[in-house]
Design a protein around this motif. Structure first.
Motif, PDB file in Angstrom:
ATOM      1  N   ARG A  91      37.045  11.869  -7.547  1.00 33.96           N
ATOM      2  CA  ARG A  91      36.854  10.455  -7.199  1.00 33.96           C
ATOM      3  C   ARG A  91      38.207   9.762  -7.156  1.00 33.96           C
ATOM      4  NH1 ARG A  91      32.104   7.967  -5.783  1.00 33.96           N
ATOM      5  NH2 ARG A  91      32.175   6.391  -7.394  1.00 33.96           N
ATOM      6  N   VAL A  92      38.479   9.041  -6.066  1.00 36.03           N
ATOM      7  CA  VAL A  92      39.754   8.360  -5.893  1.00 36.03           C
ATOM      8  C   VAL A  92      39.509   6.919  -5.457  1.00 36.03           C
ATOM      9  CG1 VAL A  92      40.977  10.492  -5.314  1.00 36.03           C
ATOM     10  CG2 VAL A  92      39.971   9.120  -3.483  1.00 36.03           C
ATOM     11  N   ASN A  93      40.474   6.060  -5.728  1.00 34.55           N
ATOM     12  CA  ASN A  93      40.408   4.678  -5.262  1.00 34.55           C
ATOM     13  C   ASN A  93      40.765   4.612  -3.782  1.00 34.55           C
ATOM     14  OD1 ASN A  93      39.836   3.552  -7.874  1.00 34.55           O
ATOM     15  ND2 ASN A  93      41.980   3.844  -8.412  1.00 34.55           N
ATOM     16  N   LYS A  94      40.300   3.561  -3.124  1.00 25.67           N
ATOM     17  CA  LYS A  94      40.599   3.389  -1.702  1.00 25.67           C
ATOM     18  C   LYS A  94      41.954   2.728  -1.522  1.00 25.67           C
ATOM     19  CE  LYS A  94      37.527   2.457   1.382  1.00 25.67           C
ATOM     20  NZ  LYS A  94      36.443   1.861   2.198  1.00 25.67           N
ATOM     21  N   VAL A  95      42.987   3.404  -2.019  1.00 27.86           N
ATOM     22  CA  VAL A  95      44.373   2.965  -1.877  1.00 27.86           C
ATOM     23  C   VAL A  95      45.216   4.196  -1.564  1.00 27.86           C
ATOM     24  CG1 VAL A  95      44.122   0.987  -3.438  1.00 27.86           C
ATOM     25  CG2 VAL A  95      44.762   3.210  -4.369  1.00 27.86           C
ATOM     26  N   VAL A  96      46.489   3.971  -1.320  1.00 25.43           N
ATOM     27  CA  VAL A  96      47.400   5.087  -1.073  1.00 25.43           C
ATOM     28  C   VAL A  96      47.548   5.908  -2.348  1.00 25.43           C
ATOM     29  CG1 VAL A  96      49.752   5.727  -0.420  1.00 25.43           C
ATOM     30  CG2 VAL A  96      48.626   3.783   0.690  1.00 25.43           C
ATOM     31  N   GLY A  97      47.474   7.209  -2.223  1.00 25.54           N
ATOM     32  CA  GLY A  97      47.600   8.074  -3.401  1.00 25.54           C
ATOM     33  C   GLY A  97      47.798   9.507  -2.995  1.00 25.54           C
ATOM     34  N   ASN A  98      47.763  10.407  -3.989  1.00 27.16           N
ATOM     35  CA  ASN A  98      47.878  11.826  -3.680  1.00 27.16           C
ATOM     36  C   ASN A  98      47.109  12.655  -4.695  1.00 27.16           C
ATOM     37  OD1 ASN A  98      49.896  13.008  -5.817  1.00 27.16           O
ATOM     38  ND2 ASN A  98      50.823  11.084  -5.149  1.00 27.16           N
ATOM     39  N   ILE A  99      46.625  13.758  -4.213  1.00 32.25           N
ATOM     40  CA  ILE A  99      45.938  14.747  -5.043  1.00 32.25           C
ATOM     41  C   ILE A  99      46.758  16.023  -4.957  1.00 32.25           C
ATOM     42  CG2 ILE A  99      43.815  16.086  -5.355  1.00 32.25           C
ATOM     43  CD1 ILE A  99      42.345  13.816  -3.900  1.00 32.25           C
ATOM     44  N   HIS A 100      47.187  16.534  -6.095  1.00 32.18           N
ATOM     45  CA  HIS A 100      47.998  17.738  -6.019  1.00 32.18           C
ATOM     46  C   HIS A 100      47.470  18.831  -6.930  1.00 32.18           C
ATOM     47  CE1 HIS A 100      50.078  14.773  -8.661  1.00 32.18           C
ATOM     48  NE2 HIS A 100      50.148  15.800  -9.491  1.00 32.18           N
ATOM     49  N   LEU A 101      47.550  20.026  -6.408  1.00 32.63           N
ATOM     50  CA  LEU A 101      47.198  21.230  -7.145  1.00 32.63           C
ATOM     51  C   LEU A 101      48.501  21.970  -7.406  1.00 32.63           C
ATOM     52  CD1 LEU A 101      44.840  20.729  -4.747  1.00 32.63           C
ATOM     53  CD2 LEU A 101      43.756  22.517  -6.070  1.00 32.63           C
ATOM     54  N   LEU A 156      47.242  12.749   5.008  1.00 32.44           N
ATOM     55  CA  LEU A 156      45.921  12.441   5.552  1.00 32.44           C
ATOM     56  C   LEU A 156      45.788  10.942   5.813  1.00 32.44           C
ATOM     57  CD1 LEU A 156      43.848  14.527   2.967  1.00 32.44           C
ATOM     58  CD2 LEU A 156      44.878  15.330   5.077  1.00 32.44           C
ATOM     59  N   LYS A 157      45.286  10.614   6.976  1.00 31.02           N
ATOM     60  CA  LYS A 157      44.965   9.230   7.317  1.00 31.02           C
ATOM     61  C   LYS A 157      43.446   9.119   7.330  1.00 31.02           C
ATOM     62  CE  LYS A 157      46.384   5.131   8.924  1.00 31.02           C
ATOM     63  NZ  LYS A 157      47.397   4.280   8.289  1.00 31.02           N
ATOM     64  N   VAL A 158      42.887   8.468   6.317  1.00 31.08           N
ATOM     65  CA  VAL A 158      41.445   8.398   6.141  1.00 31.08           C
ATOM     66  C   VAL A 158      40.904   7.106   6.757  1.00 31.08           C
ATOM     67  CG1 VAL A 158      39.556   8.506   4.475  1.00 31.08           C
ATOM     68  CG2 VAL A 158      41.707   9.690   3.988  1.00 31.08           C
ATOM     69  N   VAL A 159      39.879   7.247   7.577  1.00 31.76           N
ATOM     70  CA  VAL A 159      39.275   6.099   8.264  1.00 31.76           C
ATOM     71  C   VAL A 159      37.803   6.016   7.882  1.00 31.76           C
ATOM     72  CG1 VAL A 159      38.812   5.013  10.486  1.00 31.76           C
ATOM     73  CG2 VAL A 159      40.869   6.410  10.189  1.00 31.76           C
ATOM     74  N   SER A 160      37.381   4.886   7.373  1.00 29.55           N
ATOM     75  CA  SER A 160      35.968   4.677   7.059  1.00 29.55           C
ATOM     76  C   SER A 160      35.162   4.632   8.351  1.00 29.55           C
ATOM     77  CB  SER A 160      35.778   3.368   6.288  1.00 29.55           C
ATOM     78  OG  SER A 160      36.458   3.405   5.054  1.00 29.55           O
ATOM     79  N   PHE A 182      47.127  10.925   0.726  1.00 29.35           N
ATOM     80  CA  PHE A 182      46.159  10.225   1.576  1.00 29.35           C
ATOM     81  C   PHE A 182      46.470   8.738   1.654  1.00 29.35           C
ATOM     82  CE2 PHE A 182      44.459  10.431  -2.734  1.00 29.35           C
ATOM     83  CZ  PHE A 182      44.062   9.133  -2.984  1.00 29.35           C
ATOM     84  N   GLU A 183      46.161   8.195   2.809  1.00 31.05           N
ATOM     85  CA  GLU A 183      46.337   6.763   3.074  1.00 31.05           C
ATOM     86  C   GLU A 183      45.066   6.238   3.709  1.00 31.05           C
ATOM     87  OE1 GLU A 183      49.184   3.745   5.709  1.00 31.05           O
ATOM     88  OE2 GLU A 183      49.646   5.891   5.570  1.00 31.05           O
ATOM     89  N   ILE A 184      44.549   5.128   3.208  1.00 32.08           N
ATOM     90  CA  ILE A 184      43.287   4.566   3.700  1.00 32.08           C
ATOM     91  C   ILE A 184      43.581   3.567   4.809  1.00 32.08           C
ATOM     92  CG2 ILE A 184      41.140   3.461   3.062  1.00 32.08           C
ATOM     93  CD1 ILE A 184      41.662   6.130   1.641  1.00 32.08           C
ATOM     94  N   SER A 185      42.981   3.771   5.950  1.00 28.82           N
ATOM     95  CA  SER A 185      43.174   2.856   7.074  1.00 28.82           C
ATOM     96  C   SER A 185      42.394   1.561   6.847  1.00 28.82           C
ATOM     97  CB  SER A 185      42.706   3.519   8.366  1.00 28.82           C
ATOM     98  OG  SER A 185      42.717   2.594   9.435  1.00 28.82           O
ATOM     99  N   PRO A 186      42.948   0.407   7.252  1.00 30.70           N
ATOM    100  CA  PRO A 186      42.211  -0.861   7.120  1.00 30.70           C
ATOM    101  C   PRO A 186      41.174  -1.067   8.220  1.00 30.70           C
ATOM    102  CG  PRO A 186      44.367  -1.263   8.061  1.00 30.70           C
ATOM    103  CD  PRO A 186      44.320   0.202   7.739  1.00 30.70           C
ATOM    104  N   ILE A 187      41.054  -0.102   9.122  1.00 27.57           N
ATOM    105  CA  ILE A 187      40.133  -0.213  10.244  1.00 27.57           C
ATOM    106  C   ILE A 187      38.840   0.545   9.941  1.00 27.57           C
ATOM    107  CG2 ILE A 187      39.790   0.287  12.690  1.00 27.57           C
ATOM    108  CD1 ILE A 187      41.791  -1.925  12.116  1.00 27.57           C
ATOM    109  N   LEU A 188      37.729  -0.059  10.293  1.00 24.50           N
ATOM    110  CA  LEU A 188      36.414   0.560  10.154  1.00 24.50           C
ATOM    111  C   LEU A 188      35.890   0.923  11.539  1.00 24.50           C
ATOM    112  CD1 LEU A 188      33.798   1.284   8.561  1.00 24.50           C
ATOM    113  CD2 LEU A 188      33.107  -1.102   8.834  1.00 24.50           C
ATOM    114  N   VAL A 189      35.522   2.189  11.716  1.00 24.64           N
ATOM    115  CA  VAL A 189      34.966   2.661  12.989  1.00 24.64           C
ATOM    116  C   VAL A 189      33.434   2.634  12.892  1.00 24.64           C
ATOM    117  CG1 VAL A 189      34.860   4.561  14.636  1.00 24.64           C
ATOM    118  CG2 VAL A 189      36.969   4.137  13.366  1.00 24.64           C
ATOM    119  N   VAL A 190      32.801   1.953  13.837  1.00 24.95           N
ATOM    120  CA  VAL A 190      31.340   1.833  13.841  1.00 24.95           C
ATOM    121  C   VAL A 190      30.796   2.493  15.105  1.00 24.95           C
ATOM    122  CG1 VAL A 190      29.376   0.271  13.764  1.00 24.95           C
ATOM    123  CG2 VAL A 190      31.479  -0.331  12.563  1.00 24.95           C
TER     124      VAL A 190
END
Length: 407
Positions: free
Chosen positions: A205-215, A298-302, A355-363
């Protein structure tokens, strides 16, 4: 009175009839009738298919969601890194840090040929550590051997001594001299699992902000606002070869809706129909260098799907680019063989998902023509084809009569 009223209505009849005696029927007219019927049937069938077809309209709007969390589902195999070395950490720009996640991550040991070792579900050496701690009794307080002790003031396990050393900035390179490590058989465990691999799967589980997950290998700690990695067990000198070659079987960002089985199935079908896939699925990266770093950006788009029946399904899609380099030769200097590596100063071997969360929502909205539109189009087809055919027939008939008179 009624008869007179009905007789008066005849004056507004827009469809005047002619008797059979004054009608002239020709072969050309018959041919045009058949052609018109074929055209009407073809166009009506096309219009019906268009009426039954579901189209998807895509729009972009500003994502106004606040305070939501995302769940990253992963399934990654490391053929040459044992499970006790793989640590899953999450950091984001908000300052939240999750280190060595184990509650939602499952690690399965793999033998040298990549086959899962049965009954080997593992989250490190915790089972063995807990067993040894119970044998020592509740009043036991182990020494930290000069390292920075935890809040309890005692280092009862080898892992706690190791943490104390790293927090002090010392190299934990000789576990044989630590009583807790000898009693836990720490060295024997390392040698037993030295040539194994690991399969890491689960959700983070991650927040919807810029961050990173590393192994990354070993344990990570924070000291003086720097992330420090203890690499002694990874950078071994006994011939064991560790490297972060890996295969990403699955990597997807999900919303809370994806936990519902039906919604997940519908969402998967919609993604398939629209060509929204998993860019990293079944990706294999190979190296033979132990100090090698893989980074995925990663550029994540809702994304939302609205169906014809008014249902709303939320999910996420992402695009990805990747970068890799050999830390030992990569311009920032060689990582010290003495155990500690600072992320950002020397670099750290491992797999990093930034990962970076895009401020754009695709519908994506499913739409279909209304029945009224279908009826209107069908009437227009029938009327238009018959009118054009009648005009053409009239021209042909008039031309034929004129030629007959001349001859």
């Amino acid at each position: 009175m009624a008869k007179g009223f009905m007789a008066g209505l005849k004056g507004v009849d827009a469809f005047g009839k002619t008797t059979e005696d004054v009608k002239v029927k020709t072969r050309t007219g018959a041919f045009l009738t058949l052609v018109s019927a074929a055209i009407i049937l073809s166009f009506t069938l096309m219009e019906f298919i268009d009426y039954r077809t579901v189209y998807t309209d895509t729009s972009l709007i500003v994502d106004r969601s606040r305070g939501e969390k995302l769940s990253m589902r992963m399934n990654i195999t490391f053929p040459r890194v044992p499970c006790y070395l793989v640590s899953v950490d999450v950091m984001d720009i908000s300052g939240e840090t999750q280190r060595d996640i184990s509650h939602s991550i499952r690690k399965n040991r793999l033998d040298s040929s990549g086959v899962q070792i049965r009954g080997s579900r593992l989250t490190g050496l915790k089972n063995e550590i807990e067993k040894n701690s119970e044998d020592k009794g509740p009043d036991f307080c182990g020494s930290c051997y000069g390292g920075k002790p935890p809040e309890s003031g005692c280092c009862n396990t080898c892992e706690e001594v190791r943490t104390a050393y790293v927090q002090k900035g010392w190299s934990f390179s000789n576990p044989d001299s630590i009583e807790q490590c000898k009693s836990e058989g720490w060295k024997d465990k390392l040698e037993e699992q030295a040539n194994e691999g690991c399969s890491v799967s689960g959700r983070v589980r991650v927040n919807k902000v810029v961050g990173n997950i590393h192994l990354s290998p070993g344990r990570s700690f924070q000291s003086s606002s720097r992330d420090i990695y203890e690499l002694v067990p990874y950078l071994r000198e006994d011939g064991a070869r560790h490297d972060f070659s890996h295969t990403i079987h699955e990597l997807a960002f999900e919303s809370d809706d994806d936990y519902n089985y039906r919604k997940a199935r519908v969402t998967a079908e919609m993604k398939k129909r629209l060509g929204v896939g998993n860019p990293l699925a079944n990706l294999t990266m190979t190296t033979r260098k132990p100090q090698y770093m893989y980074q995925y950006f990663l550029k994540v788009v809702s994304t939302q799907f609205r169906t014809l029946d008014g249902q709303l399904y939320k999910t996420n899609q992402y695009s990805v680019t990747h970068f890799e380099r050999d830390i030992a030769e990569g311009g920032q200097g060689e990582t010290p063989q003495g155990v500690l590596a600072m992320h950002g100063m020397y670099g750290t071997p491992g797999v990093f998902f930034n990962f970076e969360i895009s401020p754009i929502l695709v519908v994506h909205t499913d739409t279909r023509q209304s029945f009224a539109h279908f009826i209107t189009s069908t009437c227009a087809i029938v009327g238009g084809v018959l009118t054009v055919a009648q005009l053409f027939d009239g021209v042909v008939f008039a031309t034929a009569r004129a030629l007959k008179k001349k001859t």
